[in-house]
Enzyme design. Structure first.
Site, PDB file in Angstrom:
ATOM      1  N   GLU A 136       0.737  -0.999   0.141  1.00 15.21           N
ATOM      2  CA  GLU A 136      -0.213  -0.390   0.307  1.00 15.21           C
ATOM      3  C   GLU A 136       0.923   0.873   0.085  1.00 15.21           C
ATOM      4  OE1 GLU A 136      -2.644  -0.422   3.053  1.00 15.21           O
ATOM      5  OE2 GLU A 136      -3.568  -1.822   1.541  1.00 15.21           O
ATOM      6  N   GLU A 185      -6.620  -7.321  -2.044  1.00 12.32           N
ATOM      7  CA  GLU A 185      -6.856  -7.777  -0.099  1.00 12.32           C
ATOM      8  C   GLU A 185      -9.044  -6.933  -0.399  1.00 12.32           C
ATOM      9  OE1 GLU A 185      -4.951  -5.330   2.838  1.00 12.32           O
ATOM     10  OE2 GLU A 185      -3.074  -5.705   2.283  1.00 12.32           O
TER      11      GLU A 185
END
Ligand SMILES: *[C@@H]1O[C@H](CO)[C@@H](O)[C@H](O)[C@H]1NC(C)=O
Ligand SMILES: *[C@@H]1O[C@H](CO)[C@@H](O)[C@H](O)[C@H]1NC(C)=O
Length: 368
Positions: free
Chosen positions: A192, A299
């Site tokens: 991320e 995710e």
């Protein structure tokens, strides 16, 4: 080619009672908008289990991976980083320490040897791992663990030469360890990565340089960014903006980036209607389709209520051109130390939620 044909026919002769000999293990690849895993070109299901390399008991790793493999999950994402500024007591896993302007990689028994075990155990079970090299967040050290000794801030992490030297040395150490392993699905630059309020060129240039560096060491494995998929056309809500320094299409166009990644957490992003997620999936798939690279829904999750809107997202992903696989966040299991971490997104093996999120989804994919 001739050699493998010979080998297959020899195996066929020996195991003539078995109609379908086990597919030879190979490196995953892409074919247009799809992934190819051990000779199969189709949609794949997977998950995340960040905690696997931090277990110190091999039997726990084996048990968790047995459950994941027997459930039909093929791609598994786990942390390839664990950065500290202070070396912990012997017996606690960490992979790299940063102190006094020096980074030291821990290759020992409670260092990268733990990741070695996970990679070899995955390889034995036909599970393919996605391994990111650093965390945007402070969990397990993250970019701040570098910043704490080299100075600057998380924005500067992407361009500080001392930090990037240390990061690339770590990338090289991990990649070269498993360059010949068929247990690796892909390397990821970070978990991320964000560069809040930066020009999108900052992450784009870092991703261009790092992905080329990885490919110069390892031609065998795929490379992705590991980003949340922020910054794209299709909506005006926060995740669609480039506020966090990401431009999804610009970054996916990088020649050494093999597929696109995106995450989905409606509540954490201030989105109140989970239906929003279906458009989020379709908007990414459209970018992937236009660039001719597969999209990985890497995710996603909803706290506690796993068997409602999360299942709709899975179905949307499975039905959308450009989507190649999805990995829910995250696998839970009961191991020698009790239950693994429960962040309310965790779906425990053997639970009724496991049936809806894993068993039913795998059956939908394989048509079983
Ligand atoms: C760390 O602990 C292990 C297992 O108890 C032991 O074998 C090893 O020698 C220890 N290492 C150090 C540096 O004390
Ligand atoms: C969520 O959005 C969908 C599609 O826009 C809409 O049909 C639905 O009524 C919304 N749900 C709520 C609770 O607002």
């Amino acid at each position: 080619m001739k050699y493998s044909l010979y080998l297959l026919s020899a195996l066929g002769a020996i195991t003539s009672a078995t109609p379908c000999p086990r597919q030879t293990s190979s490196n995953p690849s892409t074919d247009g908008l799809s992934f190819v895993i051990d000779g199969e070109t189709r949609y794949f299901a997977g998950s995340n289990a960040y905690w696997l390399p931090f277990l110190t008991n091999n039997a726990d790793v084996d048990l968790a991976l047995d459950h994941i493999a027997e459930s039909g999950l093929t791609i598994l994402r786990t942390w390839g980083f664990n950065d500290v500024n202070t070396v912990p007591a012997n017996g606690t896993v960490y992979f790299q320490s940063h102190a006094n302007g020096v980074s030291t990689i821990n290759t020992g028994q409670y260092g990268l040897e733990r990741l070695d075990y996970v990679v070899s155990a995955a390889e034995q079970r036909g599970i393919k791992l996605i391994i990111p090299f650093v965390n945007n967040w402070d969990d397990y050290g993250g970019m701040d663990a570098y910043v704490n000794t080299y100075g600057g801030d998380k924005i500067g992490w992407y361009t500080n030469p001392d930090i990037q030297n240390a990061y690339q040395a770590y990338v090289e150490a991990v990649v070269s360890r498993y360059v010949d392993s068929t247990g690796i699905f892909a390397w990821e630059l970070a978990n991320e990565p964000r560069c809040s309020q930066c020009e999108t060129s900052v992450i784009n240039e870092w991703a261009t340089e790092t992905s080329a560096f990885i490919k110069s060491i390892d031609h065998n494995h795929l490379v992705a960014i590991g980003d949340e998929g922020m910054g794209l056309d299709g909506g005006s809500d926060y995740p669609y903006t480039s506020y966090e320094g990401n431009d999804f299409a610009l970054n996916l166009a990088i020649p050494d980036i093999d597929f696109g990644t995106f995450h989905l957490y409606t509540a954490d992003w201030g989105v109140t209607n989970n239906t929003w997620g279906n458009q989020w999936i379709q908007d990414h798939a459209a970018v992937c389709e236009s660039l001719g690279k597969p999209c990985l829904f890497e995710e996603y999750g909803i706290k506690d209520a796993h068997c409602t809107d999360e299942l709709v997202w899975q179905a949307t992903s499975l039905a959308t051109t450009g989507m190649a696989a999805d990995l829910f966040w995250q696998v839970g299991d009961t191991l020698s130390g009790g239950q693994t971490a429960n962040d309310h997104y965790t779906v425990y093996y053997g639970s009724s939620d496991w049936t809806c999120v894993v068993t039913d989804h795998v059956a939908d994919i394989t048509g079983a």
